[in-house]
Design a protein around this motif. Structure first.
Motif, PDB file in Angstrom:
ATOM      1  N   SER A  72     -17.133 -14.124  -4.723  1.00 29.92           N
ATOM      2  CA  SER A  72     -16.225 -13.616  -4.616  1.00 29.92           C
ATOM      3  C   SER A  72     -14.833 -12.196  -3.802  1.00 29.92           C
ATOM      4  O   SER A  72     -14.248 -12.783  -3.544  1.00 29.92           O
ATOM      5  CB  SER A  72     -16.640 -12.953  -5.573  1.00 29.92           C
ATOM      6  OG  SER A  72     -16.253 -12.010  -6.227  1.00 29.92           O
ATOM      7  N   ARG A 124     -11.434  -3.572  -2.997  1.00 27.40           N
ATOM      8  CA  ARG A 124     -12.928  -5.202  -2.909  1.00 27.40           C
ATOM      9  C   ARG A 124     -13.347  -5.273  -1.820  1.00 27.40           C
ATOM     10  O   ARG A 124     -14.371  -5.005  -1.594  1.00 27.40           O
ATOM     11  CB  ARG A 124     -11.837  -5.928  -3.613  1.00 27.40           C
ATOM     12  CG  ARG A 124     -11.293  -5.873  -4.847  1.00 27.40           C
ATOM     13  CD  ARG A 124     -10.388  -6.923  -5.422  1.00 27.40           C
ATOM     14  NE  ARG A 124     -10.895  -7.981  -4.905  1.00 27.40           N
ATOM     15  CZ  ARG A 124     -11.474  -8.857  -5.745  1.00 27.40           C
ATOM     16  NH1 ARG A 124     -11.624  -8.072  -6.759  1.00 27.40           N
ATOM     17  NH2 ARG A 124     -11.652 -10.119  -5.949  1.00 27.40           N
ATOM     18  N   GLN A 134     -12.454 -14.907  -2.333  1.00 29.07           N
ATOM     19  CA  GLN A 134     -10.590 -14.124  -2.499  1.00 29.07           C
ATOM     20  C   GLN A 134     -10.799 -13.224  -1.547  1.00 29.07           C
ATOM     21  O   GLN A 134      -9.028 -12.537  -2.072  1.00 29.07           O
ATOM     22  CB  GLN A 134     -11.766 -13.197  -3.870  1.00 29.07           C
ATOM     23  CG  GLN A 134     -11.940 -14.479  -4.709  1.00 29.07           C
ATOM     24  CD  GLN A 134     -11.921 -13.721  -6.624  1.00 29.07           C
ATOM     25  OE1 GLN A 134     -11.743 -12.278  -6.985  1.00 29.07           O
ATOM     26  NE2 GLN A 134     -13.128 -14.064  -7.032  1.00 29.07           N
ATOM     27  N   THR A 154     -11.965  -7.242 -11.353  1.00 31.38           N
ATOM     28  CA  THR A 154     -10.527  -6.705 -12.214  1.00 31.38           C
ATOM     29  C   THR A 154      -9.866  -6.301 -11.317  1.00 31.38           C
ATOM     30  O   THR A 154      -9.953  -6.984  -9.794  1.00 31.38           O
ATOM     31  CB  THR A 154     -10.972  -4.929 -12.457  1.00 31.38           C
ATOM     32  OG1 THR A 154     -11.583  -4.804 -11.082  1.00 31.38           O
ATOM     33  CG2 THR A 154     -11.956  -4.550 -13.299  1.00 31.38           C
ATOM     34  N   ASN A 155      -8.483  -5.684 -11.401  1.00 25.64           N
ATOM     35  CA  ASN A 155      -7.177  -5.724 -10.669  1.00 25.64           C
ATOM     36  C   ASN A 155      -7.079  -4.736  -9.751  1.00 25.64           C
ATOM     37  O   ASN A 155      -6.340  -4.186 -10.416  1.00 25.64           O
ATOM     38  CB  ASN A 155      -5.455  -6.215 -11.405  1.00 25.64           C
ATOM     39  CG  ASN A 155      -6.217  -8.015 -11.731  1.00 25.64           C
ATOM     40  OD1 ASN A 155      -6.805  -8.320 -11.244  1.00 25.64           O
ATOM     41  ND2 ASN A 155      -5.483  -7.979 -13.148  1.00 25.64           N
ATOM     42  N   VAL A 156      -7.941  -4.442  -9.077  1.00 27.60           N
ATOM     43  CA  VAL A 156      -8.349  -3.625  -8.092  1.00 27.60           C
ATOM     44  C   VAL A 156      -7.320  -4.182  -6.604  1.00 27.60           C
ATOM     45  O   VAL A 156      -7.116  -4.583  -6.135  1.00 27.60           O
ATOM     46  CB  VAL A 156      -9.193  -2.830  -7.543  1.00 27.60           C
ATOM     47  CG1 VAL A 156      -9.712  -1.909  -9.201  1.00 27.60           C
ATOM     48  CG2 VAL A 156      -9.951  -4.346  -6.850  1.00 27.60           C
ATOM     49  N   LYS A 157      -6.633  -3.227  -6.223  1.00 28.50           N
ATOM     50  CA  LYS A 157      -6.111  -3.226  -4.574  1.00 28.50           C
ATOM     51  C   LYS A 157      -7.224  -4.282  -3.122  1.00 28.50           C
ATOM     52  O   LYS A 157      -8.762  -4.060  -3.314  1.00 28.50           O
ATOM     53  CB  LYS A 157      -5.434  -2.472  -3.876  1.00 28.50           C
ATOM     54  CG  LYS A 157      -4.493  -1.775  -4.109  1.00 28.50           C
ATOM     55  CD  LYS A 157      -4.298   0.009  -4.001  1.00 28.50           C
ATOM     56  CE  LYS A 157      -2.478   0.459  -4.519  1.00 28.50           C
ATOM     57  NZ  LYS A 157      -2.069   1.248  -4.058  1.00 28.50           N
ATOM     58  N   TYR A 158      -6.471  -4.851  -2.633  1.00 25.86           N
ATOM     59  CA  TYR A 158      -7.452  -5.506  -1.978  1.00 25.86           C
ATOM     60  C   TYR A 158      -8.161  -4.819  -0.821  1.00 25.86           C
ATOM     61  O   TYR A 158      -9.077  -5.079  -0.499  1.00 25.86           O
ATOM     62  CB  TYR A 158      -6.116  -6.500  -1.117  1.00 25.86           C
ATOM     63  CG  TYR A 158      -7.354  -6.578  -0.054  1.00 25.86           C
ATOM     64  CD1 TYR A 158      -7.764  -7.948   0.280  1.00 25.86           C
ATOM     65  CD2 TYR A 158      -7.003  -6.296   1.717  1.00 25.86           C
ATOM     66  CE1 TYR A 158      -8.456  -9.208   1.418  1.00 25.86           C
ATOM     67  CE2 TYR A 158      -7.610  -6.965   2.918  1.00 25.86           C
ATOM     68  CZ  TYR A 158      -7.882  -8.152   2.838  1.00 25.86           C
ATOM     69  OH  TYR A 158      -9.383  -8.962   3.375  1.00 25.86           O
ATOM     70  N   LYS A 195     -15.728 -18.134 -13.839  1.00 22.42           N
ATOM     71  CA  LYS A 195     -14.526 -16.605 -13.235  1.00 22.42           C
ATOM     72  C   LYS A 195     -15.703 -16.133 -14.521  1.00 22.42           C
ATOM     73  O   LYS A 195     -15.763 -14.761 -14.672  1.00 22.42           O
ATOM     74  CB  LYS A 195     -13.453 -17.071 -13.498  1.00 22.42           C
ATOM     75  CG  LYS A 195     -12.492 -17.082 -12.221  1.00 22.42           C
ATOM     76  CD  LYS A 195     -11.228 -17.096 -12.053  1.00 22.42           C
ATOM     77  CE  LYS A 195     -10.477 -17.204 -10.800  1.00 22.42           C
ATOM     78  NZ  LYS A 195      -9.085 -17.548 -10.898  1.00 22.42           N
TER      79      LYS A 195
END
Length: 401
Positions: A395, A352, A399, A345-349, A298
């Protein structure tokens, strides 16, 4: 390109990729010294060509014009490769490509002293101009050196210290009288290929420059445009004949021969090719162990995707926002773009997943563009692209499950 100021710049400005393309030295303009006098019959005007230096700002060499007239006590160097560091918003204008570059005047002895101190050879080509042409050229230089005239918009390939010298000298003749020799330039040489030999001892800089230069750098040069480099300007001038009867250069001398002191060798063991391929192999192997739960990457993913995103921002800015003509279009944006940061980053599925699909399409397009020869492909970037594919796959695939 010389000066004490550039040493300061090299220490303070760390954006070396831009420095290589656009930085040049600053020389103070002295008070007028017999500039209004007419030249005597003893006067000579010559082209000065200065060898490349070891520092980034001097790697392409330098060109200037010397006007010497012992009878009138004139011995001056006219230098188109200078700028004023006190310009408001200097760094902003520098990066944006709208910093004014200047024609300055300095005593010949001061000019030579600085090249002696930096171990760089200097060649002089005396031009075979008539008395009226010398007067005309000297007058043009004086007019251009006036405060209201001395600034111009610098362009590394098309309008720099060498091209300005070539233009102002050749303006003394009608274009149909100037005959270039084809013996002094390689056949089918692009602008990018012309600068590559100067960067061989700085492989990381060469790699970076190739990344930020766009497709315009791969245009073919000709007898005139190749003179954007001082060495080629000197070579072309030596072969020019006027009306096929007279050489433009009457005599060539080396004023400062420091070739024995200017050799240096860059470290080969950590070149981009070696370093990046080793990194790719190690990370690729580690990636498969990670899949089995034996390791975590990570931190590496964050560094990799952040670095490539930052590179993408730089390339995008230079290509689509700045005034630099040689950086747009740049097809490296298809793989080096700012959107890789989405993977760490914590973006919506959904975003991504969309990025993973679009980036895969972009990489396919990039391979087609490179295969078609639309733009030069720096092969040092291949392991980086493969790293992005491998880590992007893990990734996206792992993920997004």
């Amino acid at each position: 390109m010389h000066t004490r100021f550039c040493t300061f710049v090299n220490k303070k400005i760390k954006v070396k990729l831009l420095l290589l393309l656009f930085i040049v030295p600053f020389v103070n303009i002295p008070a007028k010294n017999n500039l209004s006098n007419q030249l005597s019959q003893e006067a000579t005007i010559s082209l000065l060509t200065c060898a490349p230096g070891e520092e980034l700002y001097s790697v392409f060499g330098h060109t200037a014009i010397r006007v010497s007239d012992p009878e009138n006590e004139i011995d001056l160097v006219f230098n188109y490769g200078t700028f004023d560091f006190n310009t408001p918003f200097f760094y902003l204008k520098f990066g944006h490509g709208n910093l004014d570059y200047l024609l300055s005047v300095s005593p010949f002895k001061r000019f030579m002293r600085e090249y002696f101190m930096t171990n760089r050879s200097v060649w002089e080509q005396e031009l075979s101009l008539s008395e009226s042409q010398k007067e005309s050229l000297f007058r043009d230089l004086i007019v251009n050196a006036q405060p209201q005239n001395r600034a111009y918009q610098y362009d590394f390939f098309y309008d720099n210290c060498a091209t300005r010298v070539a233009d102002i000298v050749l303006e003394q003749y009608s274009s149909d009288r100037v005959n270039f020799s084809t013996e002094n330039i390689p056949v089918s040489l692009t602008f990018r290929e012309a600068i590559h030999p100067y960067l061989e001892k700085q492989p990381w800089t060469k790699f970076g420059i190739d990344l930020i230069l766009g497709a315009p750098a791969d245009a073919q040069t000709d007898s005139a445009s190749i003179m954007f480099l001082p060495d080629y300007l000197m070579g072309q001038f030596s072969g020019i004949r006027i009306d096929d009867t007279e050489n433009l250069v009457a005599a060539t001398n080396i004023l400062l021969d420091l070739s024995d002191y200017s050799e240096y060798k860059a470290a080969d063991w950590w070149s981009p090719t070696t370093t990046l391929w080793v990194l790719f192999i190690l990370i690729a192997l580690w990636s498969f162990t990670e899949q089995k739960g034996k390791g975590k990457l990570k931190v590496f993913d964050f560094i990799l995707f952040s670095a490539v995103s930052l590179l993408g921002i730089v390339i995008f800015y230079l290509s689509w926002i700045s005034n630099h003509q040689v950086t747009s279009p740049n097809w490296n944006l298809l793989w080096a773009n700012p959107f890789w940061i989405l993977l760490v980053t914590n973006v919506k599925y959904i975003y991504r997943k969309l990025f993973c699909f679009l980036q895969g399409v972009a990489l396919v397009i990039f391979l087609v563009v490179m295969a078609a020869g639309i733009q030069y492909f720096p092969y040092e970037s291949l392991p980086v692209i493969l790293l992005l594919i491998v880590r992007g796959f893990f990734s996206c695939h792992l993920q997004l499950k």
